[in-house]
Design a protein around this motif. Sequence first.
Motif, PDB file in Angstrom:
ATOM      1  N   ASP A 201      37.238  45.779  22.857  1.00  0.00           N
ATOM      2  CA  ASP A 201      36.182  45.897  21.860  1.00  0.00           C
ATOM      3  C   ASP A 201      35.757  47.358  21.731  1.00  0.00           C
ATOM      4  N   THR A 202      35.577  47.794  20.488  1.00  0.00           N
ATOM      5  CA  THR A 202      35.165  49.166  20.216  1.00  0.00           C
ATOM      6  C   THR A 202      33.943  49.158  19.315  1.00  0.00           C
ATOM      7  N   GLN A 203      32.928  49.918  19.692  1.00  0.00           N
ATOM      8  CA  GLN A 203      31.707  50.002  18.907  1.00  0.00           C
ATOM      9  C   GLN A 203      31.871  51.011  17.784  1.00  0.00           C
ATOM     10  N   LEU A 204      31.568  50.595  16.545  1.00  0.00           N
ATOM     11  CA  LEU A 204      31.736  51.461  15.384  1.00  0.00           C
ATOM     12  C   LEU A 204      30.451  52.165  14.978  1.00  0.00           C
ATOM     13  N   THR A 205      29.320  51.477  15.115  1.00  0.00           N
ATOM     14  CA  THR A 205      28.033  52.094  14.779  1.00  0.00           C
ATOM     15  C   THR A 205      27.139  52.078  16.010  1.00  0.00           C
ATOM     16  N   THR A 206      26.196  53.004  16.059  1.00  0.00           N
ATOM     17  CA  THR A 206      25.345  53.108  17.249  1.00  0.00           C
ATOM     18  C   THR A 206      23.853  53.082  16.927  1.00  0.00           C
ATOM     19  N   ASP A 207      23.512  53.164  15.642  1.00  0.00           N
ATOM     20  CA  ASP A 207      22.098  53.265  15.297  1.00  0.00           C
ATOM     21  C   ASP A 207      21.509  51.967  14.764  1.00  0.00           C
ATOM     22  N   GLY A 208      22.228  50.866  14.907  1.00  0.00           N
ATOM     23  CA  GLY A 208      21.683  49.585  14.497  1.00  0.00           C
ATOM     24  C   GLY A 208      20.470  49.223  15.336  1.00  0.00           C
ATOM     25  N   ALA A 209      19.466  48.613  14.705  1.00  0.00           N
ATOM     26  CA  ALA A 209      18.226  48.262  15.398  1.00  0.00           C
ATOM     27  C   ALA A 209      17.781  46.893  14.916  1.00  0.00           C
ATOM     28  N   PRO A 210      16.891  46.233  15.672  1.00  0.00           N
ATOM     29  CA  PRO A 210      16.406  44.914  15.237  1.00  0.00           C
ATOM     30  C   PRO A 210      15.899  44.935  13.801  1.00  0.00           C
ATOM     31  N   ASP A 211      16.398  43.983  12.998  1.00  0.00           N
ATOM     32  CA  ASP A 211      16.049  43.849  11.586  1.00  0.00           C
ATOM     33  C   ASP A 211      16.439  45.069  10.762  1.00  0.00           C
ATOM     34  N   TYR A 212      17.311  45.891  11.319  1.00  0.00           N
ATOM     35  CA  TYR A 212      17.830  47.059  10.602  1.00  0.00           C
ATOM     36  C   TYR A 212      19.254  47.300  11.101  1.00  0.00           C
ATOM     37  N   GLY A 213      20.057  46.236  10.944  1.00  0.00           N
ATOM     38  CA  GLY A 213      21.402  46.268  11.500  1.00  0.00           C
ATOM     39  C   GLY A 213      22.478  46.280  10.438  1.00  0.00           C
ATOM     40  N   TYR A 214      23.724  46.353  10.898  1.00  0.00           N
ATOM     41  CA  TYR A 214      24.885  46.450  10.021  1.00  0.00           C
ATOM     42  C   TYR A 214      25.514  45.079   9.760  1.00  0.00           C
ATOM     43  N   ALA A 215      25.849  44.851   8.485  1.00  0.00           N
ATOM     44  CA  ALA A 215      26.605  43.666   8.053  1.00  0.00           C
ATOM     45  C   ALA A 215      25.876  42.360   8.327  1.00  0.00           C
ATOM     46  N   THR A 216      24.557  42.392   8.489  1.00  0.00           N
ATOM     47  CA  THR A 216      23.822  41.197   8.885  1.00  0.00           C
ATOM     48  C   THR A 216      23.733  40.180   7.748  1.00  0.00           C
ATOM     49  N   ASP A 217      23.801  38.917   8.126  1.00  0.00           N
ATOM     50  CA  ASP A 217      23.855  37.808   7.174  1.00  0.00           C
ATOM     51  C   ASP A 217      22.497  37.112   7.137  1.00  0.00           C
ATOM     52  N   ASN A 218      21.618  37.582   6.269  1.00  0.00           N
ATOM     53  CA  ASN A 218      20.300  36.969   6.170  1.00  0.00           C
ATOM     54  C   ASN A 218      19.802  37.069   4.743  1.00  0.00           C
ATOM     55  N   ALA A 219      19.670  35.908   4.108  1.00  0.00           N
ATOM     56  CA  ALA A 219      19.103  35.850   2.760  1.00  0.00           C
ATOM     57  C   ALA A 219      17.840  35.015   2.747  1.00  0.00           C
ATOM     58  N   GLY A 220      17.237  34.847   3.920  1.00  0.00           N
ATOM     59  CA  GLY A 220      16.068  33.984   3.999  1.00  0.00           C
ATOM     60  C   GLY A 220      16.477  32.547   4.164  1.00  0.00           C
ATOM     61  N   TRP A 221      17.001  31.944   3.101  1.00  0.00           N
ATOM     62  CA  TRP A 221      17.410  30.549   3.155  1.00  0.00           C
ATOM     63  C   TRP A 221      18.704  30.359   3.945  1.00  0.00           C
ATOM     64  N   ILE A 222      19.457  31.422   4.135  1.00  0.00           N
ATOM     65  CA  ILE A 222      20.646  31.358   4.977  1.00  0.00           C
ATOM     66  C   ILE A 222      20.583  32.526   5.952  1.00  0.00           C
ATOM     67  N   HIS A 223      20.911  32.246   7.205  1.00  0.00           N
ATOM     68  CA  HIS A 223      20.894  33.303   8.213  1.00  0.00           C
ATOM     69  C   HIS A 223      21.834  32.885   9.336  1.00  0.00           C
ATOM     70  N   SER A 224      22.684  33.833   9.737  1.00  0.00           N
ATOM     71  CA  SER A 224      23.681  33.532  10.759  1.00  0.00           C
ATOM     72  C   SER A 224      24.065  34.816  11.479  1.00  0.00           C
ATOM     73  N   ASP A 225      24.974  34.688  12.441  1.00  0.00           N
ATOM     74  CA  ASP A 225      25.473  35.867  13.143  1.00  0.00           C
ATOM     75  C   ASP A 225      26.820  36.319  12.597  1.00  0.00           C
ATOM     76  N   ARG A 226      27.172  35.823  11.415  1.00  0.00           N
ATOM     77  CA  ARG A 226      28.409  36.219  10.749  1.00  0.00           C
ATOM     78  C   ARG A 226      28.299  37.634  10.200  1.00  0.00           C
ATOM     79  N   ALA A 227      29.393  38.386  10.240  1.00  0.00           N
ATOM     80  CA  ALA A 227      29.426  39.737   9.681  1.00  0.00           C
ATOM     81  C   ALA A 227      29.837  39.685   8.215  1.00  0.00           C
ATOM     82  N   ILE A 228      29.086  40.383   7.362  1.00  0.00           N
ATOM     83  CA  ILE A 228      29.387  40.426   5.930  1.00  0.00           C
ATOM     84  C   ILE A 228      29.992  41.792   5.611  1.00  0.00           C
ATOM     85  N   LEU A 229      31.278  41.802   5.295  1.00  0.00           N
ATOM     86  CA  LEU A 229      31.976  43.068   5.061  1.00  0.00           C
ATOM     87  C   LEU A 229      33.282  42.828   4.319  1.00  0.00           C
TER      88      LEU A 229
END
Length: 787
Positions: A201-229
């Motif tokens: 595993d290799t980390q691509l980004t380092t500045d992701g923070a809670p509720d300010y992350g990369y590729a996060t899947d959250n539209a309110g009515w849908i939320h998951s740990d899936r990456a959107i890219l």
Amino acid sequence: MPLRPLRPSTALAAGLVLFTIAASAQQPANVTTADYARAERFLAPSTAPLVSGGAVRPSWLPDDRFWYRNTTATGFEFILVDPARGTRTRAFDQSRIAAALASATGKSYDPNKLPFTSFELAPGGKGILVRVEGKRWSCNAETGRCDAAVDDREAARAQDVAAARRTSSGQPPVVMSPDGRRAAFIRDWNLWVRDVATGTDTQLTTDGAPDYGYATDNAGWIHSDRAILAWSPDSRRIATFRQDQRKVGEMYLVSTTVGHPELKAWKYPLPGDSIVSMIERVVIDVDAKQVVRFQMPPDQHRTTFCDHISCDGEFTDVQWYPDGSHVAFVSVSRDHKDATLRVADASTGAVRDVLSEHVATQYESGIGGWNWRVLPETNEVIWFSERDDWGQLYLYDLASGKLKGKITSGAGNVTEILKVDPKARTIWFAGVGKTAGRDPYFRHLYRVRFDGKGFALLSPENADHSLSLSPSGRYILDAYSTPATPPVSVLRSLDGKVITTLERADVSRLVAAGWKPPMQITVKARDGKTDLYGLMFTPTTLDSTRKYPIVNYIYPGPQTGSVGSRSFSPARGDLQALAELGFVVVAIDGMGTPWRTKSFHDAYYAKMGDNTLPDQVAGMKELAQRYRFIDIDRAGIWGHSGGGYATADAMFRYPDFFKVGISESGNHDNRVYEDDWGERYQGLLARGADGSDNYDAEANQTLAKNLKGKLLLAHGTMDDNVPPNNTLLVVDALIKANKDFDLLLLPNQAHGYGPMSNYMTRRRWDYFVKNLLGAEPPKEYEIGARR
């Protein structure tokens, strides 16, 4: 008005009782357990196994081969098709696989009912990779062995592919690169990649923070740990975003349990919020681990196709250039009225605008998919627009953004672009309403050239065509059917010719069991002119000399209608089952639903409380005039989600017409439902000087005082799509108005009720039988119980 015996205390009440007795005189005194058991036989668990050779749903392989799971009289079979060779064979020896699995797990398996629904081909086609009993197995029919695939690299890749199709799993869901060598996923708000061969595993980004992350899947009515890219074609770069939800409001749910309940909290923006979810677009160079930020302000969390930046699991409205040098994307305004096509340089992040479209209501790029394409090879853009009241394709210059010409024309909509060939300057697409004399909801396969010439229908059968393009674009899988005729699945070449017929569904066992298709109906809309289409379900033992209450099953739109798919289905929920209990059940696609003209779809834009109800009432009255066995004085209605909203609305706006309603999980006030839905179809929330707003008149609780009939409200207490406070607002208003009603809360259940679905169905049957039919239902009948 309740239709059950009452004890009159006034002359008015006595008159009501006389009506009740007269209506009940032609109905059975009670509905028996046997009647419910008969109705249950029309639900999907009973009807689906009686259809052999259903519609083929292909799982394509990179070389254009595909496999599918086919229903047989004794279970299931896995079929492998090679279009190039024209062969259709068993994917593997199911008897030997069953024996091998039995030997490995110590359990016995029926070869016709193997304990998996999907598989991966092992390298060289020697065996398959499956997940059974919570473990991964590498099975070989030739050797008759299944071995635990703990260290099997291909098995690990198969696990990643399977995980990519799920929204949650033991490990983070991943998105595979086109070359299959890398898997991207989210960890601790940052984006990572896994080397499939080594597992590193290799980390691509380092500045992701809670509720300010990369590729996060959250539209309110849908939320998951899936990456959107979206991976670049050469698997070297990733287009994605950093989503800022740090100051976005939250939604809360509390579980029902013994002891301290669990609080569930997540970001859920609402209409009118000053701060909503925003995305900062980026491209990530995977090898260099370099993040290139687009030189533009943050974008709205919107797309041209659905209510999320991810429609059907993909990063929507994003297209890579074939050489990976640029990314084309569409930015959509918060109110969905403006869409702008942009192109970003993947190396520098420089962004230029290509073209924009503004609509007075809401812009969407298609019904079956997002229908714009950039063509760097010819320096052109294919753009979708409803500017002539139909969904058409237009050709633009990619450099200047100027219109070059109209590609499709005339009546009917382009629903989904399937293939574009820039060299042949030809497009293959699915469309509706473009062939005269056909049901306007039936999808067909068409071909047209960029200049609008050469338009041709390639699927001549008068049916709804479900289409799937092979990876190379050389073949099209076409499964066609109607609500009344079973599916035929064929493989076509690009000229529409049938290469081979794969399956013809056999419904003889279904028919022998008493099934009959729904009646396809056409009625006039509220204006007395516009044709509306729907389905009507009557008891299979219909007695035309009797009078039957009518129940309207409603989903008002705007993103779909009551009928749903026009393809064949042996059971459409419980609509036929309910009819078996002594009702006429109708589903009508009213004005305000898609697939027709733009003006038809926008019929109640900014007036969500319309809910197509004037069309439903007009259509039901017309049917009652046409069919004397319909008792229009005993009209009921029910629906779920948007249909739940429409049902309560119907009971409040038409209290003298609808006597009984069942409202399930309704979004009764769109001010407390996720922002994208309301702001797309009702517009941005605007407050007046008196404190009122443009959403207030559309909220059901403002009309609750009008209730006269019998209303059952139902909601899951852990509904993270339409939170239960939607229904509780109506409950509060009904209580304050001193109205009688019924309430059913399903503890710990989400939007679809999960394991309590059968219970809800039974309670729905009971409610209509008792209050609309005027009979007594069997006590506590259990759907799904073995008898």
